[in-house]
Motif scaffolding. Structure first.
Motif, PDB file in Angstrom:
ATOM      1  N   ASP A   7       0.832  -1.209   0.000  1.00  0.00           N
ATOM      2  CA  ASP A   7       0.000   0.000   0.000  1.00  0.00           C
ATOM      3  C   ASP A   7       0.867   1.260   0.000  1.00  0.00           C
TER       4      ASP A   7
ATOM      5  N   ASP B 243       2.448   1.817  -3.422  1.00  0.00           N
ATOM      6  CA  ASP B 243       1.488   2.366  -4.391  1.00  0.00           C
ATOM      7  C   ASP B 243       1.217   3.838  -4.114  1.00  0.00           C
TER       8      ASP B 243
ATOM      9  N   SER C 229       2.726   6.777  -6.642  1.00  0.00           N
ATOM     10  CA  SER C 229       1.782   7.520  -7.483  1.00  0.00           C
ATOM     11  C   SER C 229       2.237   8.947  -7.738  1.00  0.00           C
TER      12      SER C 229
ATOM     13  N   GLN D 228      -4.489  12.393  -1.827  1.00  0.00           N
ATOM     14  CA  GLN D 228      -4.762  11.423  -2.880  1.00  0.00           C
ATOM     15  C   GLN D 228      -3.923  10.166  -2.701  1.00  0.00           C
TER      16      GLN D 228
ATOM     17  N   ALA E 254      -5.549   8.027  -0.166  1.00  0.00           N
ATOM     18  CA  ALA E 254      -6.736   7.387  -0.728  1.00  0.00           C
ATOM     19  C   ALA E 254      -6.340   6.161  -1.546  1.00  0.00           C
ATOM     20  N   ILE E 255      -5.256   6.267  -2.295  1.00  0.00           N
ATOM     21  CA  ILE E 255      -4.752   5.121  -3.059  1.00  0.00           C
ATOM     22  C   ILE E 255      -4.347   3.994  -2.114  1.00  0.00           C
TER      23      ILE E 255
ATOM     24  N   ARG F 128      -5.582   3.258   0.683  1.00  0.00           N
ATOM     25  CA  ARG F 128      -6.745   2.621   1.312  1.00  0.00           C
ATOM     26  C   ARG F 128      -7.496   1.687   0.369  1.00  0.00           C
ATOM     27  N   ARG F 129      -7.157   1.679  -0.900  1.00  0.00           N
ATOM     28  CA  ARG F 129      -7.834   0.787  -1.843  1.00  0.00           C
ATOM     29  C   ARG F 129      -7.471  -0.676  -1.554  1.00  0.00           C
ATOM     30  N   PRO F 130      -8.391  -1.612  -1.821  1.00  0.00           N
ATOM     31  CA  PRO F 130      -8.114  -3.022  -1.529  1.00  0.00           C
ATOM     32  C   PRO F 130      -7.186  -3.697  -2.536  1.00  0.00           C
ATOM     33  N   ASP F 131      -7.037  -3.101  -3.723  1.00  0.00           N
ATOM     34  CA  ASP F 131      -6.202  -3.733  -4.742  1.00  0.00           C
ATOM     35  C   ASP F 131      -4.741  -3.333  -4.560  1.00  0.00           C
TER      36      ASP F 131
ATOM     37  N   GLY G  98      -1.307  -2.239  -6.748  1.00  0.00           N
ATOM     38  CA  GLY G  98      -0.880  -1.752  -8.049  1.00  0.00           C
ATOM     39  C   GLY G  98       0.500  -2.236  -8.437  1.00  0.00           C
TER      40      GLY G  98
END
Length: 258
Positions: A83, A86, A90, A96, A99-100, A102-105, A107
């Motif tokens: 996490d 990613d 970014s 932002q 927020a990235i 916190r995403r479940p996927d 990258g």
């Protein structure tokens, strides 16, 4: 002992009494002991394929150790590392980037960093085991897992990032006395135990592994705090994985230059 049990329940899959599962600000000070325990347990599967130095398969033993560490921690620190990679990769502003994270996927940056770190940990530990006795191999694993978590104590001295539940819970929870006492005690144990199982040069490399792992964790935490406005659980996870890898690389270098 409630704090220790809470730390074990929070940072590993090991069973603890239900009454001890509520973490508090003091839980983080027990993290180095959790790291030592996890390192010792993760070392056990290596004994199935390796008996010291070149007696067996040291690289396979290293892979078993690293894999077992991931299982014992539920992949918690690996997830945080991905996490953070990613988010920082970014190049976005702090809000932002968080927020990235916190995403479940996961990258591309997260995958690349995870694969790289796992390869470094396995191959570095394999090099160490190929030149170590059983006691020396156990010391290397416990030293790396403990040093990485002492690094988290220092990272937690920084303010928590916005929206971080774990960061708010534990960031700033340890006093400078706790942080620096843990570092000094670990340096002392690393040097003393290395002298018992090896020679003075190995003791020096053990101390260097601790120092460099702490420096790497501090540098990562400082960079993450600048970019994100503070630290959170993902930063702590990355400090653990980077600190572990760094300590093992230094110990592997010691097998080359001693």
């Amino acid at each position: 002992m409630t704090g220790l049990f809470a730390a074990i329940g929070m940072f590993s899959v090991l069973p603890v009494p239900a009454s001890a599962r509520t973490p508090g600000p003091g839980v983080l000070r027990w993290l180095p002991l959790v790291g030592a325990l996890l390192g010792a347990l993760a070392f056990l599967p290596a004994l199935a394929v390796w008996r010291g130095a070149d007696d067996g398969a040291p690289l396979l033993a290293a892979a078993l150790v690293v894999g077992t560490l991931a299982l014992l921690t539920r992949g918690l620190h690996l997830d945080g590392t991905a996490d953070l990679a990613d988010g920082l990769g970014s190049g976005r502003p702090a809000e932002q980037a968080l927020a990235i994270m916190r995403r479940p996927d996961v990258g591309a940056f997260g995958v690349a960093v995870l694969v790289g770190l796992q390869l470094v940990q396995v191959t570095a530990l394999g090099a160490v085991l190929a030149e170590s006795s059983l006691a020396g191999g156990l010391l290397a694993v416990v030293l790396a897992t403990t040093a990485a978590r002492v690094g988290v104590l220092h990272a937690a001295a920084r303010p928590a990032a916005a929206g971080s539940s774990l960061g708010v819970l534990v960031a700033g929870g340890g006093t400078p006395v706790v942080r620096w006492t843990a570092a000094v005690v670990l340096l002392g144990f690393a040097t003393g135990l290395a002298l018992l199982v090896g020679d003075p040069s190995e003791a020096a490399w053990a101390a260097a592994a601790v120092a460099v792992a702490l420096a790497a964790g501090a540098g990562l935490a400082a960079h993450a705090a600048r970019r994100l406005g503070g630290v959170n659980g993902d930063v702590f996870g990355a400090v653990v994985e980077v600190g572990t890898a760094t300590a093992l690389v230094v110990l592997a270098a010691g097998t080359t230059w001693t």
